[in-house]
Design a protein around this motif. Structure first.
Motif, PDB file in Angstrom:
ATOM      1  N   LEU A  80      10.383   1.023  -6.357  1.00 36.90           N
ATOM      2  CA  LEU A  80       9.756  -0.189  -5.751  1.00 36.90           C
ATOM      3  C   LEU A  80      11.413   0.304  -4.226  1.00 36.90           C
ATOM      4  O   LEU A  80      11.741  -0.306  -3.626  1.00 36.90           O
ATOM      5  N   TYR A  83      11.344   2.129  -2.215  1.00 29.95           N
ATOM      6  CA  TYR A  83      10.477   2.381  -0.692  1.00 29.95           C
ATOM      7  C   TYR A  83      11.137   1.200  -0.110  1.00 29.95           C
ATOM      8  O   TYR A  83      10.772   1.905   0.892  1.00 29.95           O
ATOM      9  N   PHE A  84      11.518   0.157  -0.536  1.00 31.42           N
ATOM     10  CA  PHE A  84      12.219  -1.152  -0.115  1.00 31.42           C
ATOM     11  C   PHE A  84      13.301  -0.739   0.602  1.00 31.42           C
ATOM     12  O   PHE A  84      13.501  -1.212   2.323  1.00 31.42           O
ATOM     13  N   LEU A  87      11.664   1.056   3.648  1.00 32.05           N
ATOM     14  CA  LEU A  87      10.762  -0.212   4.126  1.00 32.05           C
ATOM     15  C   LEU A  87      12.033  -0.408   4.888  1.00 32.05           C
ATOM     16  O   LEU A  87      12.045  -0.822   6.214  1.00 32.05           O
ATOM     17  N   ILE A  88      13.251  -0.540   5.567  1.00 27.65           N
ATOM     18  CA  ILE A  88      14.486  -1.650   5.793  1.00 27.65           C
ATOM     19  C   ILE A  88      15.229  -0.373   7.178  1.00 27.65           C
ATOM     20  O   ILE A  88      15.798  -0.750   8.002  1.00 27.65           O
ATOM     21  N   ILE A 320       5.701   5.372   3.255  1.00 25.11           N
ATOM     22  CA  ILE A 320       6.324   4.577   4.754  1.00 25.11           C
ATOM     23  C   ILE A 320       6.324   4.619   6.050  1.00 25.11           C
ATOM     24  O   ILE A 320       5.112   3.828   6.554  1.00 25.11           O
ATOM     25  N   THR A 352       4.898  -5.363   8.853  1.00 29.52           N
ATOM     26  CA  THR A 352       5.354  -4.704   7.905  1.00 29.52           C
ATOM     27  C   THR A 352       5.934  -4.828   6.727  1.00 29.52           C
ATOM     28  O   THR A 352       5.379  -4.557   5.486  1.00 29.52           O
ATOM     29  N   ILE A 353       6.187  -6.242   6.032  1.00 29.84           N
ATOM     30  CA  ILE A 353       6.273  -6.769   4.945  1.00 29.84           C
ATOM     31  C   ILE A 353       4.512  -7.332   4.123  1.00 29.84           C
ATOM     32  O   ILE A 353       4.665  -6.880   2.950  1.00 29.84           O
ATOM     33  N   CYS A 356       3.251  -3.598   2.878  1.00 33.61           N
ATOM     34  CA  CYS A 356       4.398  -3.610   1.549  1.00 33.61           C
ATOM     35  C   CYS A 356       3.887  -4.045   0.503  1.00 33.61           C
ATOM     36  O   CYS A 356       3.931  -3.864  -0.557  1.00 33.61           O
ATOM     37  N   ALA A 357       4.279  -5.591   0.955  1.00 31.84           N
ATOM     38  CA  ALA A 357       3.672  -6.485  -0.202  1.00 31.84           C
ATOM     39  C   ALA A 357       1.859  -6.031  -0.887  1.00 31.84           C
ATOM     40  O   ALA A 357       1.896  -6.558  -2.312  1.00 31.84           O
ATOM     41  N   VAL A 360       2.184  -3.244  -3.127  1.00 29.40           N
ATOM     42  CA  VAL A 360       2.801  -3.424  -3.988  1.00 29.40           C
ATOM     43  C   VAL A 360       1.434  -4.473  -5.552  1.00 29.40           C
ATOM     44  O   VAL A 360       1.030  -4.670  -6.519  1.00 29.40           O
TER      45      VAL A 360
END
Length: 642
Positions: A80, A83-84, A87-88, A320, A352-353, A356-357, A360
């Motif tokens: 993660l 991954y995040f 994402l950012i 991503i 986008t959030i 990704c959420a 998970v």
């Protein structure tokens, strides 16, 4: 004194600008109803339909069968972190770029490159990529339809298929239990088994010293009727072909009125998967062994040392791209139907959030069930967990078959997969119809139903090779060839084209025309990403993907040399459009090479907001077409056909 650029030449690959042609702009533009401010081209009926469609585009099959496995393989919870980070610095900036530019000019992925005509091939590459992906994505939908039909029976047909691998008696005849009685009976000789003489589903299968689960046998022999390799095409698997036809009929029916009809359907297709995921998670965590599965996925067995491996960061970045659907043209196409003043920044973060959420969250659902499967089978989670098709059509169905009321859980699972795939396929076809509409507005305006139907029919015909007995090899080859470095290359050209050629400051001013003026601190993050982090990371991952390229395989079946060459040709076919279009346009403009290059790196005359009322002074005709021209300075606008 320099001369103004040519109005149009044979070398211009420009699409018709129906925003300029036959306009009837009046004072009522300022007071148009909220329902549809762009009457010529159309808008989303409301913000909810747009957001649900964008979430449906982003949240797809990859969230269910790709992300959980990547997380488990790359250190569990430790995955993660990269991954995040990706994402950012990669996902959010690229998503915002595509959504903002589509909304600004209300055009599809090809016409947005009126901003930088030299790179119009980037849009063509995205559309070509999107179209090829739509072919095999439809086949995956056909797989889910097949399993959905097969789930309406008890026991599930793959639950007791060849349960005893050492028996000498053939398994039961399955023809009575298969849906619609369309599937031929299959008798398998299980004596003296060896992998070397595996044949298609119509022949015999021999396996020794190896255990193959009943669900894997069912997938290979009944569903796919898989041949020995790409060299053995075999016949069309007609049950799959009919499922492919049915899924395309459903898609064509939904898209009969474009976004006006698909926007209504997404209320179900975008929300239903979350309901099913929640139900399956609640059921999964109550099973024995679920905790062990979650531990392997993202719990106490997370391995932080994996972060030192380059492959982990590469997997995070490509996931991503794949998950957010950037580079395919779908984000731009759907955003082009937004109202001009829509808050695209907020939309970007929401979608986008959420995406990704969801990835998970889906991982918890998948691995709680796989932990249970590991518990009852006595196998370690490493042997139970599989990637891609193996997870969706072998491992997870096998686990569902062991649950009480197994048909119910199986129906819910495959209906969820089908609705997830539908949303993505809606966007894939909308990209095609949007580009055709923007190119030929007078001919397409009243024929959206016909165009959508023709597009689905063509995709069905092109998908037939993928439902032969060698079909799974074609699907794997196309997916492996396109869903990695090609996406990265398109994303890299997008960032370079907009921020280093068109101009980042100019693009930010364009965005502020839509959402209002923002302060320096607001744009700090975006500037850092667009100018440095996003292009540098994308370039690095692109180079790594090419250097670390691994030829595709399906299980232990390797591809012939001609198949590998064909995979490279498919990928190169998309990318070559970028330099080919640039050379074509350069050849169609007069002047020295330097002047032609400068001319094609400047916005064309028809680059502006779609409706005149939104253009302001910066994009007014008086501002663009009057004033003194500096000596030796080419006009910064290239006229198109009006």
């Amino acid at each position: 004194m320099g001369k103004k650029g040519p109005a149009h030449t044979a070398g211009d690959i420009v699409l018709r600008n129906h925003a300029v042609a036959d306009q009837d702009i009046s004072a009522k533009d300022d007071t148009e109803g909220e329902e549809d401010k762009n009457t010529e081209r159309g808008n989303w009926t409301n913000k909810r339909e747009y957001l649900l469609s964008m979430v449906g585009l982003a949240v797809g099959l990859g969230n269910i069968w790709r992300f959980p496995y990547l997380a488990y393989k790359n250190g569990g919870g430790a995955f993660l972190i990269p991954y995040f980070i990706m994402l950012i610095f990669l996902g959010i900036p690229l998503y915002f770029l595509e959504a903002a530019i589509g909304q600004f000019c209300s055009q599809g992925p090809i016409n947005i490159w009126r901003a930088v005509p030299l790179l119009q091939g980037v849009g063509m590459a995205a559309v070509a990529l999107n179209t090829i992906v739509a072919i095999y994505y439809g086949v995956i939908l056909a797989y889910t339809v097949y399993y959905l039909f097969a789930s309406f029976q008890y026991p599930l047909p793959w639950s007791n298929y060849l349960e005893d691998m050492n028996c000498t008696s053939p398994p039961q005849d399955l023809s009575h239990s298969l849906p619609l009685h369309l599937f031929p009976p299959l008798v398998v000789n299980v004596t003296n088994m060896s992998v070397s003489n595996w044949t298609s589903g119509y022949g015999s299968c021999h396996i020794s010293n190896i255990t193959i689960s009943p669900s894997e046998q069912y997938w290979d022999q009944v569903v796919l009727q898989r041949s020995s390799g790409l060299n053995e095409t075999g016949t069309i698997v007609w049950p799959l072909a009919l499922c492919l036809l049915l899924s395309n009929i459903i898609i064509a029916a939904v898209l009969v009125k474009g976004i006006k009809s698909s926007g209504k359907v997404v209320y179900f297709t975008a929300i239903f998967p979350y309901v099913v995921l929640t139900i399956l998670l609640i059921r999964g965590v109550t099973l024995e062994g679920a905790k062990d599965g979650i531990d392997f996925y993202i719990g106490s067995k997370s391995n932080l040392t994996k972060l030192a491996e380059v492959e982990v960061w590469r997997d995070a970045s490509t996931q991503i791209f794949y998950s957010l659907s950037v580079g395919y043209g779908g984000v731009t196409a759907l955003s082009s139907y937004n109202k001009f003043q829509n808050n695209v920044v907020m939309d970007t973060f929401i979608v986008t959030i959420t995406n990704c959420a969801t990835s998970v969250f889906a991982g918890f659902t998948i691995f709680s069930i796989l932990g249970y499967m590991s518990h009852i089978s006595g196998k370690p989670i490493e042997e139970v967990a599989q990637e891609g098709f193996g997870l969706a059509f072998i491992a997870y169905p096998a686990a569902l078959a062991t649950l009480p009321i197994s048909p119910l859980w199986s129906i819910l699972f495959f209906l969820m997969l089908f609705t997830l795939g539908l949303d993505s396929q809606f966007a894939n076809i909308e990209v095609i119809t949007t580009c055709l509409h923007d190119a030929f507005p007078k001919y397409i305006e009243k024929k959206r139903a016909f165009i959508s139907t023709v597009a689905c029919a063509v995709l069905f015909l092109l998908g037939l090779p993928c439902v032969t007995q060698a079909g799974i090899y074609w699907v794997t080859l196309i997916d492996h060839s396109l869903a990695s470095w090609v996406l990265l290359a398109i994303g890299l050209f997008e960032v370079i084209g907009i921020f280093y050629i068109y101009g980042g400051s100019r693009f930010i001013k364009d965005i502020e025309m839509m959402i209002g003026t923002k302060g320096v601190w607001f744009w700090l993050y975006w500037r850092l990403c667009w100018y440095f982090f996003t292009p540098c990371i994308t370039l690095l991952i692109l180079v790594m993907s090419l250097v670390m390229f691994i030829p595709p395989t399906y299980g232990k079946v390797e591809y012939p040399n001609w198949g590998l060459a064909l995979g490279w040709c498919i990928a190169i076919f998309c990318i070559v459009m970028i330099p080919a279009a640039a050379l074509y346009k350069l050849a169609g403009v007069q002047g020295s090479f330097r002047k032609r290059l400068r001319l094609l790196c400047s916005p064309s005359e028809d680059w502006h907001p779609y409706k005149e009322v939104h253009r302001g002074e910066q994009y007014s005709q008086e501002h663009l077409c009057t004033g003194n021209i500096v000596a030796d300075e080419p006009c910064c606008r290239i006229c198109c056909i009006s």
